[in-house]
Motif scaffolding. Structure first.
Motif, mmCIF file in Angstrom:
data_model
loop_
_atom_site.group_PDB
_atom_site.id
_atom_site.type_symbol
_atom_site.label_atom_id
_atom_site.label_comp_id
_atom_site.label_asym_id
_atom_site.label_seq_id
_atom_site.Cartn_x
_atom_site.Cartn_y
_atom_site.Cartn_z
ATOM 1 N N ASN A 22 6.403 1.483 -11.017
ATOM 2 C CA ASN A 22 6.108 2.456 -9.969
ATOM 3 C C ASN A 22 6.627 1.938 -8.632
ATOM 4 O O ASN A 22 7.205 0.848 -8.561
ATOM 5 N N LEU A 23 6.411 2.725 -7.599
ATOM 6 C CA LEU A 23 6.934 2.363 -6.284
ATOM 7 C C LEU A 23 6.387 1.020 -5.816
ATOM 8 O O LEU A 23 7.108 0.218 -5.218
ATOM 9 N N ARG A 24 5.127 0.766 -6.105
ATOM 10 C CA ARG A 24 4.519 -0.494 -5.661
ATOM 11 C C ARG A 24 5.174 -1.700 -6.338
ATOM 12 O O ARG A 24 5.360 -2.749 -5.720
ATOM 13 N N ASP A 25 5.559 -1.543 -7.616
ATOM 14 C CA ASP A 25 6.258 -2.631 -8.307
ATOM 15 C C ASP A 25 7.600 -2.920 -7.643
ATOM 16 O O ASP A 25 7.992 -4.077 -7.472
ATOM 17 N N ILE A 71 -4.213 6.948 -2.171
ATOM 18 C CA ILE A 71 -3.693 5.754 -1.498
ATOM 19 C C ILE A 71 -3.951 4.590 -2.443
ATOM 20 O O ILE A 71 -5.096 4.306 -2.799
ATOM 21 N N ARG A 72 -2.886 3.922 -2.849
ATOM 22 C CA ARG A 72 -2.983 2.848 -3.839
ATOM 23 C C ARG A 72 -2.536 1.527 -3.218
ATOM 24 O O ARG A 72 -1.585 1.503 -2.442
ATOM 25 N N MET A 73 -3.211 0.472 -3.593
ATOM 26 C CA MET A 73 -2.848 -0.857 -3.098
ATOM 27 C C MET A 73 -2.700 -1.824 -4.262
ATOM 28 O O MET A 73 -3.493 -1.794 -5.205
ATOM 29 N N GLN A 91 -7.625 5.189 -4.172
ATOM 30 C CA GLN A 91 -8.606 6.122 -3.623
ATOM 31 C C GLN A 91 -7.935 7.475 -3.424
ATOM 32 O O GLN A 91 -6.821 7.565 -2.898
ATOM 33 N N ALA A 92 -8.612 8.548 -3.848
ATOM 34 C CA ALA A 92 -8.063 9.898 -3.726
ATOM 35 C C ALA A 92 -8.099 10.373 -2.273
ATOM 36 O O ALA A 92 -9.057 10.104 -1.536
ATOM 37 N N VAL A 93 -7.037 11.063 -1.854
ATOM 38 C CA VAL A 93 -6.959 11.713 -0.541
ATOM 39 C C VAL A 93 -6.276 13.071 -0.741
ATOM 40 O O VAL A 93 -5.783 13.380 -1.819
ATOM 41 N N HIS A 94 -6.246 13.874 0.322
ATOM 42 C CA HIS A 94 -5.672 15.220 0.200
ATOM 43 C C HIS A 94 -4.460 15.416 1.107
ATOM 44 O O HIS A 94 -4.254 16.489 1.659
ATOM 45 N N LEU A 95 -3.663 14.373 1.252
ATOM 46 C CA LEU A 95 -2.494 14.448 2.134
ATOM 47 C C LEU A 95 -1.549 15.572 1.717
ATOM 48 O O LEU A 95 -1.082 16.360 2.534
ATOM 49 N N GLY A 96 -1.230 15.622 0.426
ATOM 50 C CA GLY A 96 -0.289 16.617 -0.062
ATOM 51 C C GLY A 96 -0.766 18.038 0.125
ATOM 52 O O GLY A 96 -0.001 18.928 0.506
ATOM 53 N N LYS A 97 -2.054 18.274 -0.121
ATOM 54 C CA LYS A 97 -2.586 19.631 0.024
ATOM 55 C C LYS A 97 -2.455 20.115 1.456
ATOM 56 O O LYS A 97 -2.209 21.295 1.702
ATOM 57 N N ASP A 98 -2.629 19.205 2.412
ATOM 58 C CA ASP A 98 -2.449 19.574 3.818
ATOM 59 C C ASP A 98 -0.977 19.772 4.156
ATOM 60 O O ASP A 98 -0.565 20.806 4.688
ATOM 61 N N ALA A 99 -0.162 18.755 3.845
ATOM 62 C CA ALA A 99 1.241 18.756 4.272
ATOM 63 C C ALA A 99 2.040 19.880 3.619
ATOM 64 O O ALA A 99 2.898 20.495 4.264
ATOM 65 N N ILE A 131 0.855 -1.184 0.000
ATOM 66 C CA ILE A 131 0.000 0.000 0.000
ATOM 67 C C ILE A 131 0.891 1.235 0.000
ATOM 68 O O ILE A 131 1.778 1.366 0.843
ATOM 69 N N ASP A 132 0.640 2.111 -0.952
ATOM 70 C CA ASP A 132 1.420 3.340 -1.104
ATOM 71 C C ASP A 132 0.552 4.528 -0.697
ATOM 72 O O ASP A 132 -0.414 4.865 -1.385
ATOM 73 N N VAL A 133 0.882 5.141 0.441
ATOM 74 C CA VAL A 133 0.154 6.326 0.913
ATOM 75 C C VAL A 133 0.827 7.538 0.284
ATOM 76 O O VAL A 133 1.839 8.035 0.774
ATOM 77 N N GLY A 134 0.284 8.000 -0.829
ATOM 78 C CA GLY A 134 0.911 9.061 -1.602
ATOM 79 C C GLY A 134 0.363 10.439 -1.308
ATOM 80 O O GLY A 134 -0.434 10.638 -0.381
ATOM 81 N N THR A 135 0.779 11.405 -2.122
ATOM 82 C CA THR A 135 0.385 12.798 -1.886
ATOM 83 C C THR A 135 -1.075 13.066 -2.223
ATOM 84 O O THR A 135 -1.713 13.903 -1.593
#
Length: 521
Positions: A299-302, A14-16, A35-43, A7-11
């Motif tokens: 990608n990172l998951r690979d 979140i991809r699995m 699934q889209a998240v807004h981690l980068g916009k916050d951080a 699982i890659d928690v990205g900006t």
């Protein structure tokens, strides 16, 4: 056969990836989720992840956990959850990690830049090997993410340079939002930001003019597929001319986000960041003087799946890359290379022959080798307190494949190669947990023995044989009769070893008769 998940928690999402690892190490992808998240916009704007965003991430990861249970993936060793720049830069990252663990039982591992480079290299290397002409040439691997741009320079299969720029597509897009840049000037402002970030490194990058550019990332892959009208396969690189990339980038900036969403079926976050990402790739290609890009689907998951298929161990090739980078760093600090190489080789022999005594994993052999190679690097600053200067230089250097924790461990081993033994008043040694403190002590004790064996600094002792006789470790040296210099040095250096392992160390020449050996013992 083993079923695993990464699982890659990205900006921005979140991809699995769920996959089967066959007994021979072959990876078969079973399912991917995003699934889209807004981690980068916050951080990237507030330097913290908001409570709302944390709960959004928890909700996504809970749903992923249920999916894992459907596949029967429950063992911690079969699940790896990682986070990159957005979580790494957040001031409340520990709160985020703890909340996710409490809610889902998943531990989020924050990858530093060195670990990202290691995983990227392991993922791309098979693709380069698949095209021998490309593998033998110089290549620059580029991945433009939401928060940063990762760069690895590979010369004939060997990593020569790595760097991470705080230059991501989401960061660039947020610059436009923060300053309310009108759409007509968006491209001009983004190009100015890219130039300011890359300008200090332009001369360095130009030294690689003519190198092949290997581009990673969903944005450049999207551009290649739209231009070439073909998908980018998992097992081969696809060529995209810089001219075609430039034309497509112009087209992207001529359209609104709504038009991009409707025409290419992108999400709005993707439509916002695709233009900035393509501009970064285009600028790097222009600096390199490249007329084409090699686009890959890795990608990172690979890379994480490949890492799990190999048991997370450091491959022989990867260790060679670390050693190669180490000697380049040693050369930069003008160490006595003949002495350092011999000490490092002796450390390797001691580590292997004393395996029953130290009980350390194989990866620590490489870390000990690095510490031995760089133990006198502090002399570049001053020979007085050289051991402390060595620790400082190592901890503040970049070595391909070694994380910040690895460099801390290596730096401390080098710090204790002489003078005082570790104390509770020494920082950062005192702040480490007990397991890592013991590891530092074991490795530093072995390093002191190796240094004593080259006390004459003439490399006359190159081969040794260690034997345990009751409470003693007897080190036998072939073809060297007079060991008086080394024996004196060993008396000074063996105290640390004896206090850690509870074993006395004796140095003997194999030129003496067996009868004499037994009499002395």
């Amino acid at each position: 056969m083993r079923t695993v998940a990464v699982i890659d928690v990205g900006t921005s999402s979140i991809r699995m990836a769920i996959a089967e690892i066959q007994p021979e190490g072959t990876i078969r992808r079973l399912e991917t989720l995003s699934q889209a998240v807004h981690l980068g916009k916050d951080a990237f704007t507030a330097s913290e992840i908001s409570r709302t965003t944390i709960e959004d991430c928890v909700s996504v990861l809970r749903s992923y956990r249920r999916k894992l249970e459907e596949y029967g993936i429950t063992r911690p060793e079969d699940i790896r959850v990682v986070a990159t720049s957005a979580v790494r830069e957040a001031l409340n990252r520990i709160t985020f990690i703890d909340r996710v663990y409490v809610a889902t039982g998943l531990f989020v591992e924050t990858l530093d830049e060195a670990e990202v480079h290691r995983i990227t290299y392991r993922g791309v290397q098979p693709l380069l090997r698949a095209q021998p002409a490309l593998f033998k040439a110089d290549s620059m691997i580029v991945e433009v993410g939401g928060g940063s741009t990762e760069l690895l320079t590979v010369e004939q299969g060997n990593v020569s340079y790595t760097h991470a720029f705080r230059l991501g597509s989401l960061r660039l897009q947020q610059t436009l939002s923060a300053y309310r840049v009108p759409r007509t000037k968006a491209r001009q402002v983004i190009e100015g930001e890219i130039h300011s970030q890359l300008e200090p490194f332009t001369e360095l990058l130009k030294t690689h003019t003519g190198a092949n550019m290997v581009a990673m990332g969903s944005d450049v892959r999207f551009a290649a597929e739209e231009v070439l009208k073909q998908s980018v396969s998992d097992d081969r690189l696809v060529e995209l001319t810089v001219e075609d990339l430039a034309e497509f980038t112009d087209y992207v900036f001529s359209r609104t986000e709504e038009q991009l969403v409707n025409e290419f079926h992108l999400t709005f976050p993707e439509a916002e960041t695709v233009g900035p990402a393509l501009l970064v790739n285009l600028r790097l290609a222009n600096i390199l003087g490249a007329n084409r890009l090699f686009v890959c689907n890795m990608n990172l998951r690979d890379g994480l799946l490949r890492d799990m298929s190999e048991g997370g161990s450091w491959t022989e090739d990867f260790q060679k890359q670390i050693v190669r980078a180490t000697w380049e760093l040693a050369s930069r600090y003008h160490v006595d290379e003949d002495h350092a190489r011999n000490v490092a080789d002796l450390c390797r022999q001691l580590f292997r022959q004393l395996r029953k005594e130290h009980e350390l994993d194989d990866r620590f052999e490489t870390l000990l080798y690095v510490a031995a190679a760089l133990h006198e690097s502090g002399g570049y600053i001053n020979t007085s307190s050289m051991h402390k200067h060595s620790m400082y230089l190592i901890m503040n250097s970049t070595l391909f494949g070694l994380t910040a924790d690895d460099l801390l461990l290596v730096g401390l081993v080098a710090r204790y190669h002489r003078r005082a033994m570790p104390k509770t008043t020494h920082q950062p040694y005192a702040s480490m947990d007990r397991v890592r403190r013991v590891i530092v002590s074991k490795m530093a004790a072995i390093l002191r023995i190796a240094i004593a064996l080259d006390a004459a600094r003439n490399q006359r002792i190159r081969q040794i044989e260690c034997t345990r006789v009751r409470n003693r470790i007897v080190i036998s040296v072939p073809s060297v009769e007079d060991l008086s210099i080394e024996q004196i040095a060993l008396r000074r250096n063996q105290t640390f070893f004896e206090s850690i392992f509870g074993l006395e160390v004796l140095l003997r020449s194999q030129m003496k008769s067996t009868v004499t050996e037994r009499t002395m013992l």
